[in-house]
Design an enzyme around this catalytic site. Structure first.
Site, PDB file in Angstrom:
ATOM      1  N   ARG A 101       2.989  80.932 -69.505  1.00 30.38           N
ATOM      2  CA  ARG A 101       4.236  81.507 -68.990  1.00 30.38           C
ATOM      3  C   ARG A 101       5.363  80.597 -69.430  1.00 30.38           C
ATOM      4  O   ARG A 101       5.359  79.400 -69.103  1.00 30.38           O
ATOM      5  CB  ARG A 101       4.190  81.618 -67.462  1.00 30.38           C
ATOM      6  CG  ARG A 101       5.568  81.833 -66.852  1.00 30.38           C
ATOM      7  CD  ARG A 101       5.539  82.166 -65.391  1.00 30.38           C
ATOM      8  NE  ARG A 101       5.006  83.501 -65.166  1.00 30.38           N
ATOM      9  CZ  ARG A 101       5.157  84.184 -64.031  1.00 30.38           C
ATOM     10  NH1 ARG A 101       5.814  83.644 -63.013  1.00 30.38           N
ATOM     11  NH2 ARG A 101       4.648  85.380 -63.898  1.00 30.38           N
ATOM     12  N   HIS A 128       6.384  90.943 -69.900  1.00 29.30           N
ATOM     13  CA  HIS A 128       5.441  90.543 -68.849  1.00 29.30           C
ATOM     14  C   HIS A 128       4.263  91.534 -68.875  1.00 29.30           C
ATOM     15  O   HIS A 128       4.077  92.325 -67.946  1.00 29.30           O
ATOM     16  CB  HIS A 128       6.150  90.555 -67.500  1.00 29.30           C
ATOM     17  CG  HIS A 128       5.415  89.853 -66.395  1.00 29.30           C
ATOM     18  ND1 HIS A 128       4.214  89.177 -66.591  1.00 29.30           N
ATOM     19  CD2 HIS A 128       5.701  89.724 -65.067  1.00 29.30           C
ATOM     20  CE1 HIS A 128       3.819  88.667 -65.438  1.00 29.30           C
ATOM     21  NE2 HIS A 128       4.695  88.991 -64.509  1.00 29.30           N
ATOM     22  N   GLN A 131       1.579  91.978 -65.936  1.00 34.17           N
ATOM     23  CA  GLN A 131       2.074  92.718 -64.778  1.00 34.17           C
ATOM     24  C   GLN A 131       1.913  94.221 -64.988  1.00 34.17           C
ATOM     25  O   GLN A 131       1.556  94.965 -64.076  1.00 34.17           O
ATOM     26  CB  GLN A 131       3.542  92.380 -64.528  1.00 34.17           C
ATOM     27  CG  GLN A 131       4.138  93.096 -63.324  1.00 34.17           C
ATOM     28  CD  GLN A 131       3.553  92.632 -62.011  1.00 34.17           C
ATOM     29  OE1 GLN A 131       3.451  91.438 -61.761  1.00 34.17           O
ATOM     30  NE2 GLN A 131       3.139  93.560 -61.159  1.00 34.17           N
ATOM     31  N   ASP A 219      13.366  95.412 -60.337  1.00 34.17           N
ATOM     32  CA  ASP A 219      13.048  93.982 -60.368  1.00 34.17           C
ATOM     33  C   ASP A 219      14.326  93.243 -59.989  1.00 34.17           C
ATOM     34  O   ASP A 219      15.412  93.830 -59.913  1.00 34.17           O
ATOM     35  CB  ASP A 219      12.566  93.602 -61.785  1.00 34.17           C
ATOM     36  CG  ASP A 219      12.027  92.175 -61.893  1.00 34.17           C
ATOM     37  OD1 ASP A 219      11.782  91.544 -60.844  1.00 34.17           O
ATOM     38  OD2 ASP A 219      11.857  91.697 -63.032  1.00 34.17           O
ATOM     39  N   CYS A 259       7.361  94.171 -59.152  1.00 29.78           N
ATOM     40  CA  CYS A 259       6.387  93.136 -59.550  1.00 29.78           C
ATOM     41  C   CYS A 259       6.346  91.981 -58.558  1.00 29.78           C
ATOM     42  O   CYS A 259       5.366  91.253 -58.510  1.00 29.78           O
ATOM     43  CB  CYS A 259       6.694  92.646 -60.950  1.00 29.78           C
ATOM     44  SG  CYS A 259       8.291  91.794 -61.118  1.00 29.78           S
ATOM     45  N   ARG A 287      -3.208  92.759 -59.878  1.00 31.91           N
ATOM     46  CA  ARG A 287      -3.116  91.713 -60.904  1.00 31.91           C
ATOM     47  C   ARG A 287      -4.499  91.072 -61.102  1.00 31.91           C
ATOM     48  O   ARG A 287      -4.914  90.800 -62.229  1.00 31.91           O
ATOM     49  CB  ARG A 287      -2.111  90.625 -60.477  1.00 31.91           C
ATOM     50  CG  ARG A 287      -0.661  91.050 -60.453  1.00 31.91           C
ATOM     51  CD  ARG A 287      -0.108  91.322 -61.840  1.00 31.91           C
ATOM     52  NE  ARG A 287      -0.203  90.178 -62.721  1.00 31.91           N
ATOM     53  CZ  ARG A 287       0.702  89.194 -62.815  1.00 31.91           C
ATOM     54  NH1 ARG A 287       1.791  89.234 -62.075  1.00 31.91           N
ATOM     55  NH2 ARG A 287       0.543  88.195 -63.660  1.00 31.91           N
TER      56      ARG A 287
HETATM   57  N1  NVA Z   1      11.974  89.413 -64.223  1.00 29.72           N
HETATM   58  C1  NVA Z   1      11.399  88.408 -63.371  1.00 29.72           C
HETATM   59  C2  NVA Z   1       9.949  88.714 -63.116  1.00 29.72           C
HETATM   60  C3  NVA Z   1       9.242  87.718 -62.236  1.00 29.72           C
HETATM   61  C4  NVA Z   1       7.784  88.003 -62.068  1.00 29.72           C
HETATM   62  C5  NVA Z   1      11.578  87.036 -63.997  1.00 29.72           C
HETATM   63  O1  NVA Z   1      11.383  86.932 -65.214  1.00 29.72           O
HETATM   64  O2  NVA Z   1      11.927  86.096 -63.297  1.00 29.72           O
HETATM   65  N1   CP Z   2       4.883  89.203 -60.510  1.00 34.85           N
HETATM   66  C1   CP Z   2       4.673  87.933 -60.884  1.00 34.85           C
HETATM   67  O1   CP Z   2       4.420  87.631 -62.049  1.00 34.85           O
HETATM   68  O2   CP Z   2       4.709  87.031 -59.868  1.00 34.85           O
HETATM   69  P1   CP Z   2       4.684  85.437 -60.001  1.00 34.85           P
HETATM   70  O3   CP Z   2       5.994  85.010 -60.607  1.00 34.85           O
HETATM   71  O4   CP Z   2       4.495  84.963 -58.599  1.00 34.85           O
HETATM   72  O5   CP Z   2       3.537  85.049 -60.904  1.00 34.85           O
END
Ligand code: NVA
Ligand code: CP
Length: 300
Positions: A101, A128, A131, A219, A259, A287
């Site tokens: 990540r 992502h 997800q 989101d 998500c 997930r």
């Molecule tokens: N769009 C959000 C998703 C988090 C799971 C981010 O990238 O922070």
């Molecule tokens: N939805 C998601 O990816 O959550 P986290 O940021 O907690 O991993």
């Protein structure tokens, strides 16, 4: 030698492979299949925070009799600037797969290029995909395996989740309508590719996007790394909150997805996210099942 398989974006799986992963996710959830990755190790590399991704991948490996090793910038040499290319080659000597990540999508591509083991995208600024495996599983649980003919409405930022929903439409054939404020559109190239195979509408009007939709999803307005834009974005996204009145415009059987983590009172009201149409905790649980199916596909 079979070439290694990466999962950096949903289209890395063919439609058939994606549907097979989702079908296996369903069987795993129902306890109908007990595959094993005994003796396999997965590195989980976090350059951004996580709750769901971290715990679901770690538990997934445990349940498959494998093992996960978690590292982050705080506790590894990545945080002190060791090149990704070197990290990729080093980790490839220890583990059977790497989930990462991070911020720039190009960093995941670089890691995958230099790794000799499968690399999984656990979220970038662009995408992502893990997800979306869970989200598609949740939609299938509600409406059946065939997603063609269904309509998904995305409300809000054209971010990594929006781009991933576009890729999901491209691979599985549902209609997608995105309502994004001007200046916050999804990735133009991803949109263009999807439009070769499926109907994707981009509008500025949340009501238009949601009209008759089977799935309404959103989101946060400011993603990880955009903390300094919170106030600017709150102004830009005025009118893009998914509330009860907006949900009323969707199909009577419509479900709400997010998500998580969510900001109640910003992109979604408490009434909607904690209401009867919300499937967000089922989505979060999925997930685990979806990623177990993915791991079996890539590392099995
Ligand atoms: N769009 C959000 C998703 C988090 C799971 C981010 O990238 O922070
Ligand atoms: N939805 C998601 O990816 O959550 P986290 O940021 O907690 O991993």
């Amino acid at each position: 030698m079979i070439p290694k398989r990466d999962f950096l974006a949903l289209p890395d799986l063919s439609t058939e492979e994606l549907l097979n992963v989702l079908a296996r996710a369903g069987r795993l959830k129902r306890g109908e299949e007990r595959p094993t990755l005994a003796g396999k190790n997965l590195a989980l590399v976090f350059r951004k925070s996580s709750t769901r991704t971290r715990v679901s991948f770690e538990v997934a490996m445990n349940q498959l009799q494998g093992h996960a090793v978690v590292i982050s910038d705080r506790d590894s040499q990545l945080g002190r600037g060791e090149p990704l290319a070197d990290t990729a080659r080093v980790l490839s000597g220890y583990v059977d797969g790497i989930m990462i990540r991070t911020f720039a999508h190009s960093d995941v591509e670089e890691l995958a290029h230099h790794a000799s083991v499968p690399v999984i995208n656990g979220l970038t600024d662009l995408l992502h995909p893990c997800q979306l495996l869970a989200d598609l599983q949740t939609v299938q649980e509600e409406f059946g395996a065939d997603l063609s003919g269904r309509t998904v409405a995305w409300i809000g930022d054209g971010n990594n989740m929006a781009n991933s929903w576009i890729n999901a439409a491209h691979r599985t054939g549902f209609d997608l309508r995105l309502a994004c404020p001007e200046g916050y559109d999804p990735d133009a190239g991803i949109l263009e590719r999807a439009r070769t195979s499926v109907d994707v509408v981009l509008t500025r009007d949340p009501a238009e996007a949601v009209s008759g939709a089977d799935v309404v999803t959103t989101d946060v307005w400011a993603s990880m790394g955009q903390e300094e834009e919170v106030e600017l974005r709150a102004q830009a996204f005025d009118g893009f909150c998914v509330d009860g009145a907006l949900m009323e415009r969707a199909h009577p059987d419509a479900i709400f997805l997010h998500c998580l983590p969510a900001h109640r009172g910003e992109e979604v009201t408490t009434q909607v996210i904690d209401g009867p149409r919300s499937r967000v905790f089922q989505e979060a649980e999925n997930r685990l099942h979806a990623q177990k199916a993915l791991l079996v596909e890539l590392l099995g």
